[in-house]
Design a protein around this motif. Structure first.
Motif, PDB file in Angstrom:
ATOM      1  N   MET A 111      33.494 -16.628 101.713  1.00 12.60           N
ATOM      2  CA  MET A 111      33.309 -15.333 101.061  1.00 12.60           C
ATOM      3  C   MET A 111      33.714 -15.337  99.590  1.00 12.60           C
ATOM      4  N   GLN A 112      34.545 -16.265  99.159  1.00 15.59           N
ATOM      5  CA  GLN A 112      35.099 -16.240  97.805  1.00 15.59           C
ATOM      6  C   GLN A 112      34.042 -16.130  96.693  1.00 15.59           C
ATOM      7  N   PRO A 113      32.896 -16.836  96.775  1.00 16.76           N
ATOM      8  CA  PRO A 113      31.918 -16.726  95.685  1.00 16.76           C
ATOM      9  C   PRO A 113      31.405 -15.306  95.434  1.00 16.76           C
ATOM     10  N   ASP A 114      31.529 -14.419  96.404  1.00 13.76           N
ATOM     11  CA  ASP A 114      31.044 -13.041  96.241  1.00 13.76           C
ATOM     12  C   ASP A 114      32.033 -12.155  95.496  1.00 13.76           C
ATOM     13  N   TYR A 115      33.251 -12.658  95.263  1.00 19.99           N
ATOM     14  CA  TYR A 115      34.291 -11.812  94.661  1.00 19.99           C
ATOM     15  C   TYR A 115      34.965 -12.569  93.523  1.00 19.99           C
ATOM     16  N   GLU A 116      34.356 -12.531  92.362  1.00 16.82           N
ATOM     17  CA  GLU A 116      34.851 -13.311  91.234  1.00 16.82           C
ATOM     18  C   GLU A 116      36.151 -12.750  90.661  1.00 16.82           C
ATOM     19  N   GLU A 117      36.415 -11.463  90.830  1.00 14.22           N
ATOM     20  CA  GLU A 117      37.593 -10.839  90.225  1.00 14.22           C
ATOM     21  C   GLU A 117      38.815 -10.845  91.143  1.00 14.22           C
ATOM     22  N   THR A 118      38.650 -11.276  92.381  1.00  8.64           N
ATOM     23  CA  THR A 118      39.755 -11.299  93.336  1.00  8.64           C
ATOM     24  C   THR A 118      39.846 -12.678  93.986  1.00  8.64           C
ATOM     25  N   VAL A 119      41.047 -13.246  93.970  1.00  2.00           N
ATOM     26  CA  VAL A 119      41.278 -14.530  94.637  1.00  2.00           C
ATOM     27  C   VAL A 119      41.684 -14.251  96.082  1.00  2.00           C
ATOM     28  N   LEU A 120      40.974 -14.865  97.033  1.00  2.00           N
ATOM     29  CA  LEU A 120      41.263 -14.693  98.455  1.00  2.00           C
ATOM     30  C   LEU A 120      42.147 -15.839  98.930  1.00  2.00           C
ATOM     31  N   ILE A 121      43.311 -15.503  99.500  1.00  2.31           N
ATOM     32  CA  ILE A 121      44.306 -16.517  99.856  1.00  2.31           C
ATOM     33  C   ILE A 121      44.677 -16.372 101.328  1.00  2.31           C
ATOM     34  N   PRO A 122      44.479 -17.403 102.146  1.00  2.00           N
ATOM     35  CA  PRO A 122      44.802 -17.301 103.568  1.00  2.00           C
ATOM     36  C   PRO A 122      46.273 -17.574 103.864  1.00  2.00           C
ATOM     37  N   LEU A 123      46.815 -16.815 104.803  1.00  2.00           N
ATOM     38  CA  LEU A 123      48.141 -17.056 105.384  1.00  2.00           C
ATOM     39  C   LEU A 123      47.918 -17.217 106.883  1.00  2.00           C
ATOM     40  N   THR A 124      47.996 -18.432 107.366  1.00  2.00           N
ATOM     41  CA  THR A 124      47.490 -18.722 108.709  1.00  2.00           C
ATOM     42  C   THR A 124      48.553 -18.995 109.758  1.00  2.00           C
ATOM     43  N   SER A 125      49.816 -18.830 109.432  1.00  2.00           N
ATOM     44  CA  SER A 125      50.863 -19.204 110.389  1.00  2.00           C
ATOM     45  C   SER A 125      50.881 -18.298 111.618  1.00  2.00           C
ATOM     46  N   GLY A 126      50.638 -17.000 111.417  1.00  2.00           N
ATOM     47  CA  GLY A 126      50.705 -16.056 112.526  1.00  2.00           C
ATOM     48  C   GLY A 126      52.086 -15.897 113.102  1.00  2.00           C
ATOM     49  N   GLY A 127      53.090 -16.440 112.424  1.00  2.00           N
ATOM     50  CA  GLY A 127      54.468 -16.349 112.923  1.00  2.00           C
ATOM     51  C   GLY A 127      54.760 -17.283 114.075  1.00  2.00           C
ATOM     52  N   LEU A 128      53.934 -18.316 114.238  1.00  2.00           N
ATOM     53  CA  LEU A 128      54.062 -19.186 115.413  1.00  2.00           C
ATOM     54  C   LEU A 128      54.628 -20.560 115.093  1.00  2.00           C
ATOM     55  N   HIS A 129      54.800 -20.905 113.826  1.00  2.00           N
ATOM     56  CA  HIS A 129      55.063 -22.295 113.483  1.00  2.00           C
ATOM     57  C   HIS A 129      56.460 -22.577 112.949  1.00  2.00           C
ATOM     58  N   ASP A 130      57.079 -21.621 112.265  1.00  2.00           N
ATOM     59  CA  ASP A 130      58.324 -21.947 111.571  1.00  2.00           C
ATOM     60  C   ASP A 130      59.158 -20.688 111.374  1.00  2.00           C
ATOM     61  N   TYR A 131      60.279 -20.858 110.646  1.00  3.61           N
ATOM     62  CA  TYR A 131      61.186 -19.750 110.386  1.00  3.61           C
ATOM     63  C   TYR A 131      60.846 -19.052 109.072  1.00  3.61           C
ATOM     64  N   PHE A 132      61.502 -17.923 108.829  1.00  4.59           N
ATOM     65  CA  PHE A 132      61.236 -17.087 107.660  1.00  4.59           C
ATOM     66  C   PHE A 132      61.362 -17.837 106.347  1.00  4.59           C
ATOM     67  N   SER A 133      62.277 -18.795 106.271  1.00  2.00           N
ATOM     68  CA  SER A 133      62.480 -19.532 105.022  1.00  2.00           C
ATOM     69  C   SER A 133      61.228 -20.287 104.606  1.00  2.00           C
ATOM     70  N   LYS A 134      60.503 -20.831 105.580  1.00  2.00           N
ATOM     71  CA  LYS A 134      59.256 -21.534 105.270  1.00  2.00           C
ATOM     72  C   LYS A 134      58.216 -20.558 104.725  1.00  2.00           C
ATOM     73  N   ILE A 136      58.830 -17.759 103.090  1.00  2.00           N
ATOM     74  CA  ILE A 136      59.237 -17.388 101.732  1.00  2.00           C
ATOM     75  C   ILE A 136      58.889 -18.502 100.752  1.00  2.00           C
ATOM     76  N   GLU A 137      59.218 -19.730 101.111  1.00  2.00           N
ATOM     77  CA  GLU A 137      58.927 -20.877 100.240  1.00  2.00           C
ATOM     78  C   GLU A 137      57.434 -20.994  99.956  1.00  2.00           C
ATOM     79  N   GLU A 138      56.618 -20.930 101.007  1.00  2.00           N
ATOM     80  CA  GLU A 138      55.178 -21.077 100.856  1.00  2.00           C
ATOM     81  C   GLU A 138      54.585 -19.949 100.019  1.00  2.00           C
ATOM     82  N   THR A 139      55.053 -18.726 100.241  1.00  2.00           N
ATOM     83  CA  THR A 139      54.482 -17.585  99.534  1.00  2.00           C
ATOM     84  C   THR A 139      54.894 -17.563  98.068  1.00  2.00           C
ATOM     85  N   LEU A 140      56.127 -17.932  97.768  1.00  2.00           N
ATOM     86  CA  LEU A 140      56.525 -18.051  96.366  1.00  2.00           C
ATOM     87  C   LEU A 140      55.651 -19.076  95.653  1.00  2.00           C
ATOM     88  N   TYR A 141      55.369 -20.175  96.329  1.00  2.00           N
ATOM     89  CA  TYR A 141      54.522 -21.213  95.744  1.00  2.00           C
ATOM     90  C   TYR A 141      53.095 -20.705  95.526  1.00  2.00           C
TER      91      TYR A 141
END
Length: 405
Positions: A111-134, A136-141
Protein backbone atom coordinates in the motif's frame (compact mmCIF):
# COMPACT_ATOMS: atom_id res chain seq x y z
CA UNK A 1 5.59 -20.43 32.54
CA UNK A 2 5.60 -18.21 35.62
CA UNK A 3 2.45 -17.45 37.56
CA UNK A 4 1.92 -13.74 38.22
CA UNK A 5 -0.41 -12.00 40.63
CA UNK A 6 1.21 -8.65 41.40
CA UNK A 7 4.15 -8.24 39.02
CA UNK A 8 3.30 -9.37 35.47
CA UNK A 9 5.98 -8.15 33.08
CA UNK A 10 4.41 -5.93 30.39
CA UNK A 11 4.67 -7.19 26.84
CA UNK A 12 6.62 -5.84 23.88
CA UNK A 13 3.38 -4.40 22.51
CA UNK A 14 2.79 -2.34 25.65
CA UNK A 15 6.31 -0.94 25.42
CA UNK A 16 5.63 0.09 21.82
CA UNK A 17 2.43 1.90 22.72
CA UNK A 18 3.87 3.63 25.80
CA UNK A 19 6.66 4.98 23.62
CA UNK A 20 4.46 6.11 20.73
CA UNK A 21 1.43 7.56 22.48
CA UNK A 22 3.05 10.83 23.69
CA UNK A 23 4.31 11.80 20.21
CA UNK A 24 2.30 14.53 18.45
CA UNK A 25 1.86 14.25 14.70
CA UNK A 26 1.84 10.48 14.32
CA UNK A 27 -0.95 7.91 14.26
CA UNK A 28 -1.25 4.36 15.58
CA UNK A 29 -3.71 1.91 14.06
CA UNK A 30 -4.31 -1.31 15.99
CA UNK A 31 -5.45 -4.28 13.93
CA UNK A 32 -7.42 -6.17 16.53
CA UNK A 33 -10.40 -6.09 18.89
CA UNK A 34 -11.52 -2.72 20.22
CA UNK A 35 -11.11 -4.07 23.75
CA UNK A 36 -7.32 -4.29 23.41
CA UNK A 37 -7.16 -0.63 22.40
CA UNK A 38 -9.38 0.32 25.32
CA UNK A 39 -7.04 -1.60 27.64
CA UNK A 40 -4.05 0.24 26.14
CA UNK A 41 -5.58 3.64 26.85
CA UNK A 42 -6.51 2.65 30.41
CA UNK A 43 -2.99 1.42 31.07
CA UNK A 44 -1.41 4.53 29.58
CA UNK A 45 -3.67 6.73 31.68
CA UNK A 46 -2.45 5.04 34.85
CA UNK A 47 1.05 6.32 34.03
CA UNK A 48 -0.22 9.93 34.25
CA UNK A 49 1.20 10.58 30.79
CA UNK A 50 -0.11 12.93 28.11
CA UNK A 51 -1.32 11.39 24.86
CA UNK A 52 -0.22 13.29 21.79
CA UNK A 53 -0.67 10.76 19.00
CA UNK A 54 -3.85 9.52 17.33
CA UNK A 55 -4.77 5.97 18.44
CA UNK A 56 -7.51 4.14 16.55
CA UNK A 57 -8.53 0.54 16.01
CA UNK A 58 -9.97 -1.47 13.13
CA UNK A 59 -11.80 -3.88 15.45
CA UNK A 60 -12.17 -7.38 13.92
CA UNK A 61 -14.91 -9.97 13.55
CA UNK A 62 -15.21 -13.68 12.82
CA UNK A 63 -14.60 -13.38 9.08
CA UNK A 64 -11.30 -11.56 9.66
CA UNK A 65 -10.17 -14.33 11.99
CA UNK A 66 -11.53 -17.42 10.24
CA UNK A 67 -11.01 -16.36 6.62
CA UNK A 68 -8.00 -14.08 6.95
CA UNK A 69 -9.75 -11.21 5.18
CA UNK A 70 -7.74 -7.98 5.46
CA UNK A 71 -10.02 -5.54 3.64
CA UNK A 72 -11.02 -3.98 6.97
CA UNK A 73 -7.37 -3.19 7.68
CA UNK A 74 -6.74 -1.75 4.23
CA UNK A 75 -9.84 0.46 4.43
CA UNK A 76 -8.84 1.69 7.90
CA UNK A 77 -5.35 2.63 6.72
CA UNK A 78 -6.83 4.57 3.82
CA UNK A 79 -9.27 6.41 6.09
CA UNK A 80 -6.66 7.36 8.68
CA UNK A 81 -4.21 8.63 6.07
CA UNK A 82 -6.73 10.62 4.06
CA UNK A 83 -8.58 12.04 7.08
CA UNK A 84 -5.76 12.80 9.50
CA UNK A 85 -2.68 12.96 7.23
CA UNK A 86 -0.11 11.76 9.80
CA UNK A 87 3.54 11.86 8.74
CA UNK A 88 4.09 8.43 10.28
CA UNK A 89 1.43 5.73 10.66
CA UNK A 90 2.34 2.77 12.87
CA UNK A 91 0.15 -0.28 12.29
CA UNK A 92 0.19 -2.54 15.33
CA UNK A 93 -0.77 -6.21 15.32
CA UNK A 94 -2.88 -7.42 18.24
CA UNK A 95 -2.27 -10.85 19.70
CA UNK A 96 -5.18 -12.22 17.65
CA UNK A 97 -3.96 -10.91 14.30
CA UNK A 98 -0.47 -12.16 15.15
CA UNK A 99 -1.74 -15.66 15.96
CA UNK A 100 -3.75 -15.97 12.75
CA UNK A 101 -0.68 -14.88 10.81
CA UNK A 102 -1.79 -11.65 9.16
CA UNK A 103 1.20 -10.38 7.17
CA UNK A 104 0.92 -6.71 8.09
CA UNK A 105 4.40 -5.88 6.83
CA UNK A 106 3.59 -7.12 3.31
CA UNK A 107 0.25 -5.32 3.26
CA UNK A 108 1.92 -2.02 4.17
CA UNK A 109 4.66 -2.58 1.60
CA UNK A 110 1.99 -3.08 -1.06
CA UNK A 111 0.00 0.00 0.00
CA UNK A 112 2.90 2.42 0.60
CA UNK A 113 3.16 3.69 -3.03
CA UNK A 114 -0.39 5.10 -2.74
CA UNK A 115 0.52 7.35 0.20
CA UNK A 116 3.54 9.50 -0.55
CA UNK A 117 3.00 11.88 2.40
CA UNK A 118 2.68 9.19 5.08
CA UNK A 119 5.22 6.51 5.99
CA UNK A 120 3.55 3.20 6.90
CA UNK A 121 5.44 1.30 9.62
CA UNK A 122 4.51 -2.21 10.82
CA UNK A 123 4.64 -3.33 14.46
CA UNK A 124 4.19 -7.08 14.26
CA UNK A 125 4.99 -8.47 17.71
CA UNK A 126 1.39 -8.62 18.93
CA UNK A 127 2.78 -8.80 22.46
CA UNK A 128 3.75 -12.44 21.97
CA UNK A 129 7.53 -12.37 21.59
CA UNK A 130 9.31 -10.30 24.23
CA UNK A 131 9.11 -7.90 27.17
CA UNK A 132 8.26 -4.19 27.22
CA UNK A 133 11.92 -3.15 27.06
CA UNK A 134 12.27 -4.68 23.60
CA UNK A 135 9.20 -2.78 22.42
CA UNK A 136 10.58 0.49 23.76
CA UNK A 137 13.99 -0.12 22.18
CA UNK A 138 12.53 -1.05 18.79
CA UNK A 139 10.08 1.85 18.72
CA UNK A 140 12.68 4.45 19.69
CA UNK A 141 14.81 3.14 16.84
CA UNK A 142 11.96 3.15 14.30
CA UNK A 143 10.87 6.66 15.30
CA UNK A 144 14.42 7.93 14.94
CA UNK A 145 15.05 6.13 11.65
CA UNK A 146 11.85 7.19 9.88
CA UNK A 147 11.25 10.48 11.68
CA UNK A 148 14.67 11.96 10.93
CA UNK A 149 14.26 11.22 7.22
CA UNK A 150 11.53 13.87 7.15
CA UNK A 151 12.44 17.42 6.17
CA UNK A 152 13.03 19.85 9.02
CA UNK A 153 14.35 23.36 9.49
CA UNK A 154 17.53 23.54 11.53
CA UNK A 155 17.17 25.23 14.91
CA UNK A 156 19.39 28.20 15.74
CA UNK A 157 22.18 27.46 18.20
CA UNK A 158 23.41 24.22 19.74
CA UNK A 159 20.89 21.83 21.25
CA UNK A 160 20.79 18.31 22.66
CA UNK A 161 18.28 15.48 22.51
CA UNK A 162 17.25 13.58 25.63
CA UNK A 163 16.69 9.96 24.62
CA UNK A 164 14.78 7.51 26.79
CA UNK A 165 12.46 9.81 28.71
CA UNK A 166 9.50 7.45 28.44
CA UNK A 167 6.13 7.42 30.14
CA UNK A 168 6.60 4.03 31.82
CA UNK A 169 9.44 5.40 33.96
CA UNK A 170 8.11 6.65 37.30
CA UNK A 171 8.75 10.39 37.87
CA UNK A 172 9.98 10.72 34.29
CA UNK A 173 8.82 14.32 33.86
CA UNK A 174 10.60 15.72 36.91
CA UNK A 175 13.78 13.79 36.06
CA UNK A 176 13.76 15.10 32.49
CA UNK A 177 13.25 18.68 33.68
CA UNK A 178 16.18 18.43 36.10
CA UNK A 179 18.53 17.05 33.45
CA UNK A 180 17.46 19.77 31.01
CA UNK A 181 18.00 22.44 33.66
CA UNK A 182 21.47 21.09 34.39
CA UNK A 183 22.65 21.04 30.77
CA UNK A 184 21.21 24.46 30.02
CA UNK A 185 22.95 25.84 33.11
CA UNK A 186 26.26 24.08 32.59
CA UNK A 187 26.68 24.52 28.83
CA UNK A 188 24.10 27.11 27.78
CA UNK A 189 22.76 24.46 25.42
CA UNK A 190 19.02 24.20 24.95
CA UNK A 191 16.90 21.06 24.85
CA UNK A 192 15.74 19.77 21.49
CA UNK A 193 13.61 16.64 21.42
CA UNK A 194 12.60 14.99 24.70
CA UNK A 195 12.35 11.55 23.17
CA UNK A 196 9.52 10.56 23.60
CA UNK A 197 7.68 11.86 26.68
CA UNK A 198 7.37 15.41 25.31
CA UNK A 199 7.99 15.57 21.59
CA UNK A 200 6.42 16.11 18.20
CA UNK A 201 7.16 14.51 14.87
CA UNK A 202 8.69 17.82 13.73
CA UNK A 203 10.96 17.74 16.78
CA UNK A 204 12.04 14.21 15.87
CA UNK A 205 12.80 15.35 12.32
CA UNK A 206 15.12 18.05 13.75
CA UNK A 207 17.00 15.60 15.98
CA UNK A 208 19.57 15.04 13.24
CA UNK A 209 20.96 18.55 13.80
CA UNK A 210 21.73 18.03 17.51
CA UNK A 211 25.13 18.60 19.08
CA UNK A 212 24.83 15.51 21.30
CA UNK A 213 22.35 12.83 22.35
CA UNK A 214 21.93 12.15 26.06
CA UNK A 215 20.68 8.61 26.64
CA UNK A 216 19.16 7.93 30.07
CA UNK A 217 18.01 4.31 29.69
CA UNK A 218 19.37 1.17 28.06
CA UNK A 219 16.58 1.00 25.51
CA UNK A 220 17.71 4.25 23.89
CA UNK A 221 21.21 3.07 22.97
CA UNK A 222 20.19 1.47 19.67
CA UNK A 223 18.57 4.69 18.42
CA UNK A 224 21.60 6.70 19.56
CA UNK A 225 23.98 4.31 17.79
CA UNK A 226 21.95 4.69 14.61
CA UNK A 227 22.11 8.50 14.84
CA UNK A 228 25.83 8.39 15.52
CA UNK A 229 26.48 6.19 12.49
CA UNK A 230 24.20 8.01 10.04
CA UNK A 231 24.36 11.62 11.24
CA UNK A 232 27.60 11.70 13.23
CA UNK A 233 25.90 12.71 16.50
CA UNK A 234 27.89 11.59 19.56
CA UNK A 235 26.03 10.31 22.59
CA UNK A 236 26.51 9.85 26.33
CA UNK A 237 24.70 7.05 28.15
CA UNK A 238 24.15 7.69 31.84
CA UNK A 239 21.31 8.40 34.25
CA UNK A 240 23.13 10.42 36.93
CA UNK A 241 22.27 10.52 40.63
CA UNK A 242 23.95 12.77 43.18
CA UNK A 243 26.99 15.01 42.93
CA UNK A 244 29.68 12.56 41.76
CA UNK A 245 27.63 10.94 39.02
CA UNK A 246 26.27 14.25 37.78
CA UNK A 247 29.75 15.77 37.61
CA UNK A 248 31.00 12.69 35.73
CA UNK A 249 28.05 13.02 33.32
CA UNK A 250 28.80 16.71 32.69
CA UNK A 251 32.47 15.89 32.07
CA UNK A 252 31.55 13.15 29.58
CA UNK A 253 29.37 15.62 27.69
CA UNK A 254 32.20 18.15 27.65
CA UNK A 255 34.59 15.50 26.33
CA UNK A 256 32.40 14.31 23.42
CA UNK A 257 31.25 17.79 22.36
CA UNK A 258 34.42 19.78 22.96
CA UNK A 259 32.35 22.30 24.91
CA UNK A 260 33.37 23.92 28.21
CA UNK A 261 30.97 23.99 31.12
CA UNK A 262 30.36 27.06 33.27
CA UNK A 263 32.38 26.71 36.52
CA UNK A 264 30.17 29.21 38.35
CA UNK A 265 27.08 27.09 37.69
CA UNK A 266 28.88 24.00 39.01
CA UNK A 267 29.98 25.85 42.15
CA UNK A 268 26.45 26.97 42.92
CA UNK A 269 24.94 23.54 42.22
CA UNK A 270 27.47 21.54 44.23
CA UNK A 271 27.65 23.94 47.17
CA UNK A 272 24.28 23.03 48.58
CA UNK A 273 24.66 19.28 48.29
CA UNK A 274 28.17 19.46 49.80
CA UNK A 275 26.80 21.44 52.75
CA UNK A 276 24.05 18.87 53.25
CA UNK A 277 26.59 16.05 53.15
CA UNK A 278 28.76 17.72 55.79
CA UNK A 279 25.77 18.50 57.98
CA UNK A 280 24.56 14.92 57.89
CA UNK A 281 27.93 13.12 57.89
CA UNK A 282 28.07 12.31 61.62
CA UNK A 283 24.47 11.18 61.75
CA UNK A 284 24.92 8.93 58.73
CA UNK A 285 28.19 7.52 60.05
CA UNK A 286 26.68 6.65 63.43
CA UNK A 287 23.36 5.37 62.13
CA UNK A 288 23.87 3.86 58.67
CA UNK A 289 20.48 3.07 57.17
CA UNK A 290 19.81 -0.15 55.26
CA UNK A 291 17.75 0.07 52.08
CA UNK A 292 15.98 -2.09 49.53
CA UNK A 293 15.93 -0.94 45.89
CA UNK A 294 13.84 -2.31 43.03
CA UNK A 295 12.69 -0.86 39.71
CA UNK A 296 14.06 -0.15 36.24
CA UNK A 297 17.70 -1.14 35.84
CA UNK A 298 19.02 2.35 35.14
CA UNK A 299 17.15 3.79 38.11
CA UNK A 300 18.14 1.27 40.76
CA UNK A 301 21.72 0.84 39.60
CA UNK A 302 22.20 4.61 39.59
CA UNK A 303 20.66 5.17 43.02
CA UNK A 304 22.56 2.21 44.49
CA UNK A 305 25.87 3.62 43.22
CA UNK A 306 24.99 7.04 44.64
CA UNK A 307 24.21 5.62 48.08
CA UNK A 308 27.37 3.51 48.13
CA UNK A 309 29.82 6.01 46.63
CA UNK A 310 28.82 8.81 48.93
CA UNK A 311 28.18 6.73 52.06
CA UNK A 312 24.51 7.63 52.33
CA UNK A 313 23.03 4.18 52.95
CA UNK A 314 23.83 0.49 52.86
CA UNK A 315 22.09 -1.25 49.95
CA UNK A 316 21.05 -4.65 51.27
CA UNK A 317 18.61 -5.70 48.52
CA UNK A 318 18.88 -4.68 44.87
CA UNK A 319 16.72 -5.93 41.97
CA UNK A 320 15.52 -4.84 38.53
CA UNK A 321 12.05 -5.39 37.08
CA UNK A 322 13.10 -7.02 33.81
CA UNK A 323 14.99 -10.31 33.33
CA UNK A 324 16.45 -8.97 30.06
CA UNK A 325 18.31 -6.26 32.01
CA UNK A 326 19.46 -8.45 34.88
CA UNK A 327 23.14 -8.59 35.80
CA UNK A 328 25.06 -10.30 38.56
CA UNK A 329 25.01 -7.07 40.56
CA UNK A 330 21.40 -6.13 39.71
CA UNK A 331 19.45 -9.40 39.43
CA UNK A 332 15.86 -10.05 38.49
CA UNK A 333 13.82 -12.02 41.03
CA UNK A 334 10.66 -13.98 40.25
CA UNK A 335 7.49 -12.78 41.97
CA UNK A 336 7.15 -15.55 44.53
CA UNK A 337 10.76 -15.21 45.65
CA UNK A 338 10.59 -11.41 45.59
CA UNK A 339 7.62 -11.21 47.94
CA UNK A 340 9.45 -13.51 50.32
CA UNK A 341 12.55 -11.30 50.19
CA UNK A 342 10.44 -8.22 50.88
CA UNK A 343 8.67 -9.95 53.76
CA UNK A 344 11.99 -10.89 55.37
CA UNK A 345 13.71 -7.54 54.82
CA UNK A 346 14.83 -6.18 58.18
CA UNK A 347 16.30 -2.92 56.94
CA UNK A 348 14.92 0.58 57.26
CA UNK A 349 13.59 1.97 53.99
CA UNK A 350 12.11 0.69 50.74
CA UNK A 351 12.71 2.35 47.37
CA UNK A 352 10.42 0.41 45.05
CA UNK A 353 7.09 0.18 43.22
CA UNK A 354 3.71 0.65 44.87
CA UNK A 355 2.95 -3.08 45.18
CA UNK A 356 6.21 -3.75 47.00
CA UNK A 357 5.68 -0.76 49.27
CA UNK A 358 2.19 -1.87 50.32
CA UNK A 359 3.55 -5.30 51.20
CA UNK A 360 5.55 -3.71 54.03
CA UNK A 361 3.56 -0.81 55.40
CA UNK A 362 5.63 -0.99 58.57
CA UNK A 363 8.64 0.37 56.67
CA UNK A 364 9.52 3.86 55.49
CA UNK A 365 8.81 3.86 51.75
CA UNK A 366 9.67 5.99 48.70
CA UNK A 367 8.12 5.07 45.36
CA UNK A 368 10.62 5.10 42.49
CA UNK A 369 9.01 2.64 40.05
CA UNK A 370 5.81 1.40 38.48
CA UNK A 371 3.38 -0.30 38.89
CA UNK A 372 1.61 2.55 40.58
CA UNK A 373 -1.60 2.03 42.57
CA UNK A 374 -2.91 5.41 43.64
CA UNK A 375 -0.08 7.92 44.02
CA UNK A 376 -0.55 11.01 41.83
CA UNK A 377 2.19 13.33 40.61
CA UNK A 378 1.01 16.85 39.76
CA UNK A 379 4.08 18.80 40.89
CA UNK A 380 6.85 17.90 38.41
CA UNK A 381 9.73 19.57 40.21
CA UNK A 382 10.90 16.88 42.63
CA UNK A 383 13.44 14.83 40.67
CA UNK A 384 15.46 11.82 41.72
CA UNK A 385 18.32 12.51 39.28
CA UNK A 386 21.01 15.17 39.16
CA UNK A 387 22.15 17.54 41.89
CA UNK A 388 18.66 18.32 43.17
CA UNK A 389 17.56 14.70 43.00
CA UNK A 390 20.59 13.74 45.06
CA UNK A 391 19.57 16.27 47.69
CA UNK A 392 16.01 14.95 47.73
CA UNK A 393 17.04 11.32 48.20
CA UNK A 394 19.47 12.29 50.96
CA UNK A 395 16.74 14.29 52.67
CA UNK A 396 14.34 11.34 52.58
CA UNK A 397 16.81 9.12 54.43
CA UNK A 398 17.84 11.76 56.96
CA UNK A 399 14.22 12.56 57.78
CA UNK A 400 13.32 9.06 58.83
CA UNK A 401 11.40 8.99 62.12
CA UNK A 402 13.75 9.08 65.09
CA UNK A 403 12.51 5.64 66.14
CA UNK A 404 14.10 4.17 63.01
CA UNK A 405 17.57 5.57 63.74
Amino acid sequence: MALYQNFPIPSERMGELWTLLPVEGIAILEYGPAGTTHFSIEGFGSLQARKGSLLVTTDIDGSDIALGITKRLENAIDEVVRTHKPKLLFVSASSISSVIGTDIASILLMMQPDYEETVLIPLTSGGLHDYFSKGIEETLYLLAKHGMELEADKEEGDFFNLIGSCADDYNYEADAMELIRTIEGAFGMKAGCIFTSACTIDGIARMKHAKVNLVIRKEGIRAAEYMKKKYGIPYVYRKPYGKKQTMAWIQEIADVTGMTYDPEFIVQETKRIEEAMRDSAMRRMMHQKRVLLSGHYDTVSGIASYFREEGIAAVEVLACNNPKHATEEVPFTAEKDWLEIVDQFEGDILFADAVTLTAREDKKAIQIANPNLEHRIYYPYIPFVGFRGGLYLLEQILNLPISLW
